[in-house]
Design a protein around this motif. Structure first.
Motif, PDB file in Angstrom:
ATOM      1  N   SER A  41       5.720 -73.923  12.780  1.00 54.47           N
ATOM      2  CA  SER A  41       5.390 -72.710  13.589  1.00 54.47           C
ATOM      3  C   SER A  41       3.917 -73.103  14.267  1.00 54.47           C
ATOM      4  O   SER A  41       3.100 -73.822  13.990  1.00 54.47           O
ATOM      5  CB  SER A  41       5.376 -71.546  12.635  1.00 54.47           C
ATOM      6  OG  SER A  41       4.214 -71.703  11.830  1.00 54.47           O
ATOM      7  N   ASP A  42       3.957 -72.256  15.350  1.00 57.89           N
ATOM      8  CA  ASP A  42       2.503 -72.218  16.058  1.00 57.89           C
ATOM      9  C   ASP A  42       1.647 -71.450  15.295  1.00 57.89           C
ATOM     10  O   ASP A  42       0.276 -71.231  15.904  1.00 57.89           O
ATOM     11  CB  ASP A  42       2.449 -72.036  17.425  1.00 57.89           C
ATOM     12  CG  ASP A  42       3.228 -70.516  17.609  1.00 57.89           C
ATOM     13  OD1 ASP A  42       3.715 -69.972  16.584  1.00 57.89           O
ATOM     14  OD2 ASP A  42       3.464 -70.171  18.956  1.00 57.89           O
ATOM     15  N   LYS A  44       1.605 -68.196  14.899  1.00 57.19           N
ATOM     16  CA  LYS A  44       1.715 -66.840  15.408  1.00 57.19           C
ATOM     17  C   LYS A  44       2.993 -66.199  14.698  1.00 57.19           C
ATOM     18  O   LYS A  44       4.154 -66.800  15.089  1.00 57.19           O
ATOM     19  CB  LYS A  44       1.640 -66.871  16.820  1.00 57.19           C
ATOM     20  CG  LYS A  44       0.311 -67.153  17.571  1.00 57.19           C
ATOM     21  CD  LYS A  44       0.719 -67.154  18.913  1.00 57.19           C
ATOM     22  CE  LYS A  44      -0.726 -67.962  19.542  1.00 57.19           C
ATOM     23  NZ  LYS A  44      -0.484 -67.920  20.997  1.00 57.19           N
ATOM     24  N   VAL A  45       2.949 -65.404  14.111  1.00 61.06           N
ATOM     25  CA  VAL A  45       3.974 -64.558  13.575  1.00 61.06           C
ATOM     26  C   VAL A  45       4.360 -63.357  14.483  1.00 61.06           C
ATOM     27  O   VAL A  45       3.565 -62.368  14.623  1.00 61.06           O
ATOM     28  CB  VAL A  45       3.614 -63.844  12.010  1.00 61.06           C
ATOM     29  CG1 VAL A  45       4.794 -63.371  11.473  1.00 61.06           C
ATOM     30  CG2 VAL A  45       3.236 -65.147  10.987  1.00 61.06           C
ATOM     31  N   LYS A  46       5.317 -63.410  14.739  1.00 59.78           N
ATOM     32  CA  LYS A  46       5.941 -62.443  15.629  1.00 59.78           C
ATOM     33  C   LYS A  46       6.355 -61.284  15.024  1.00 59.78           C
ATOM     34  O   LYS A  46       7.084 -61.434  13.864  1.00 59.78           O
ATOM     35  CB  LYS A  46       7.149 -63.094  16.772  1.00 59.78           C
ATOM     36  CG  LYS A  46       6.873 -64.309  17.355  1.00 59.78           C
ATOM     37  CD  LYS A  46       8.192 -64.929  17.945  1.00 59.78           C
ATOM     38  CE  LYS A  46       7.660 -66.223  18.784  1.00 59.78           C
ATOM     39  NZ  LYS A  46       9.044 -66.690  19.169  1.00 59.78           N
ATOM     40  N   PRO A  47       5.884 -60.173  15.600  1.00 60.32           N
ATOM     41  CA  PRO A  47       6.520 -58.861  14.831  1.00 60.32           C
ATOM     42  C   PRO A  47       7.676 -58.533  14.856  1.00 60.32           C
ATOM     43  O   PRO A  47       8.491 -59.061  15.885  1.00 60.32           O
ATOM     44  CB  PRO A  47       5.444 -57.762  15.486  1.00 60.32           C
ATOM     45  CG  PRO A  47       5.306 -58.398  16.912  1.00 60.32           C
ATOM     46  CD  PRO A  47       5.289 -59.817  16.738  1.00 60.32           C
ATOM     47  N   ILE A  48       8.288 -58.013  14.039  1.00 64.18           N
ATOM     48  CA  ILE A  48       9.672 -57.692  13.926  1.00 64.18           C
ATOM     49  C   ILE A  48       9.886 -56.164  14.626  1.00 64.18           C
ATOM     50  O   ILE A  48       9.328 -55.172  14.315  1.00 64.18           O
ATOM     51  CB  ILE A  48      10.242 -57.611  12.633  1.00 64.18           C
ATOM     52  CG1 ILE A  48      10.463 -58.763  11.766  1.00 64.18           C
ATOM     53  CG2 ILE A  48      11.992 -57.041  12.513  1.00 64.18           C
ATOM     54  CD1 ILE A  48      10.587 -58.945  10.471  1.00 64.18           C
ATOM     55  N   CYS A  49      10.808 -55.999  15.605  1.00 65.43           N
ATOM     56  CA  CYS A  49      10.868 -54.900  16.230  1.00 65.43           C
ATOM     57  C   CYS A  49      12.537 -54.504  16.426  1.00 65.43           C
ATOM     58  O   CYS A  49      13.215 -55.488  16.628  1.00 65.43           O
ATOM     59  CB  CYS A  49      10.887 -55.165  17.785  1.00 65.43           C
ATOM     60  SG  CYS A  49       8.675 -55.009  18.385  1.00 65.43           S
TER      61      CYS A  49
END
Length: 186
Positions: A41-42, A44-49
Motif C-alpha cells: 500500500s502507498d 494512504k488508507v482510503k475512507p470507506i464510503c
C-alpha cells in the motif's frame, strides 16, 4: 540480515551467492515456485464510503441533536435514526422519486414517527402515574442524559471506593513531596 532489503527468498539468495551461507535444501524449489507477493500500500488508507453516507450527513445537518446518539449500539439490533432516514431516501430514489422530495418525505416520516412515539410515551407515563406505578423509560432520551446516566455510578464511586481513595491519597502525597522537593521547604 536486517540490513538487506527484500523478503526471505531474496535475502537467502544474496547470502548464498556471497558465500556467507550454505545453500539450504528449500532454496531451489522456492526459486521455481516463489511465494505470492502482495502489492504494497502507498500508506494512504482510503475512507470507506457507503451510498447512504451523504444522506446521513444531511440528516445530521437537519437534526444536530442526533449526532450524540451512539452510532453503534452493540446491545441493539435496530439501526440509528440517521441510517433509517438514509435507507428510506435511497429506497424512495429507487422508485423514481426526486432526491429533494425523497429527503422531505423521509424527514416527514421520521418526524411523524418520533412525534407518535413521544405522544405514546406521554400517555404511558400518565397511565403509570394514575396507577401509581413507575413509568417506562423514554424512547427518545437525551443523548447527554444517557451518557451521564452511564457515568453516574463511576462518578459516585470515586468518593466511596477505598481503592480509589487510596490512589488519590498516594497521588496527593507524591504531589506534596514533589512540591517540597522543588521549593525546598518554603
Amino acid at each position: 540480515m536486517s540490513y538487506m532489503k527484500g523478503d526471505l527468498l531474496t535475502k537467502t539468495r544474496k547470502l548464498v551467492k556471497g558465500l556467507a551461507k550454505t545453500e539450504p535444501l528449500w532454496l531451489k524449489p522456492m526459486l521455481k515456485a516463489p511465494p505470492v507477493v502482495f502489492p504494497r500500500s502507498d500508506g494512504k488508507v482510503k475512507p470507506i464510503c457507503l451510498p447512504e453516507d451523504v444522506y446521513v450527513n444531511k440528516f445530521y445537518q437537519k437534526n444536530p441533536e442526533s449526532k450524540y446518539e451512539d452510532p453503534i449500539k452493540l446491545t441493539s439490533f435496530s439501526p440509528i435514526p440517521a441510517r433509517v432516514f438514509a435507507g428510506r431516501v435511497l429506497e424512495l430514489k429507487e422508485h423514481g422519486v426526486r432526491e429533494e422530495e425523497a429527503i422531505s418525505i423521509a424527514d416527514m416520516e421520521y418526524r411523524g414517527e418520533r412525534k407518535s412515539k413521544k405522544q405514546a410515551h406521554k400517555r404511558l407515563r400518565k397511565i403509570a402515574h394514575d396507577l401509581g406505578k413507575r413509568p417506562s423509560p423514554n424512547p427518545y432520551p437525551s443523548a447527554m442524559k444517557e451518557i451521564q446516566a452511564e457515568e453516574r455510578p463511576h462518578v459516585r464511586d470515586r468518593f466511596f471506593n477505598p481503592q480509589i481513595l487510596e490512589i488519590a491519597m498516594r497521588l496527593k502525597e507524591e504531589r506534596a513531596a514533589d512540591m517540597r522537593e522543588r521549593f525546598g521547604g518554603r
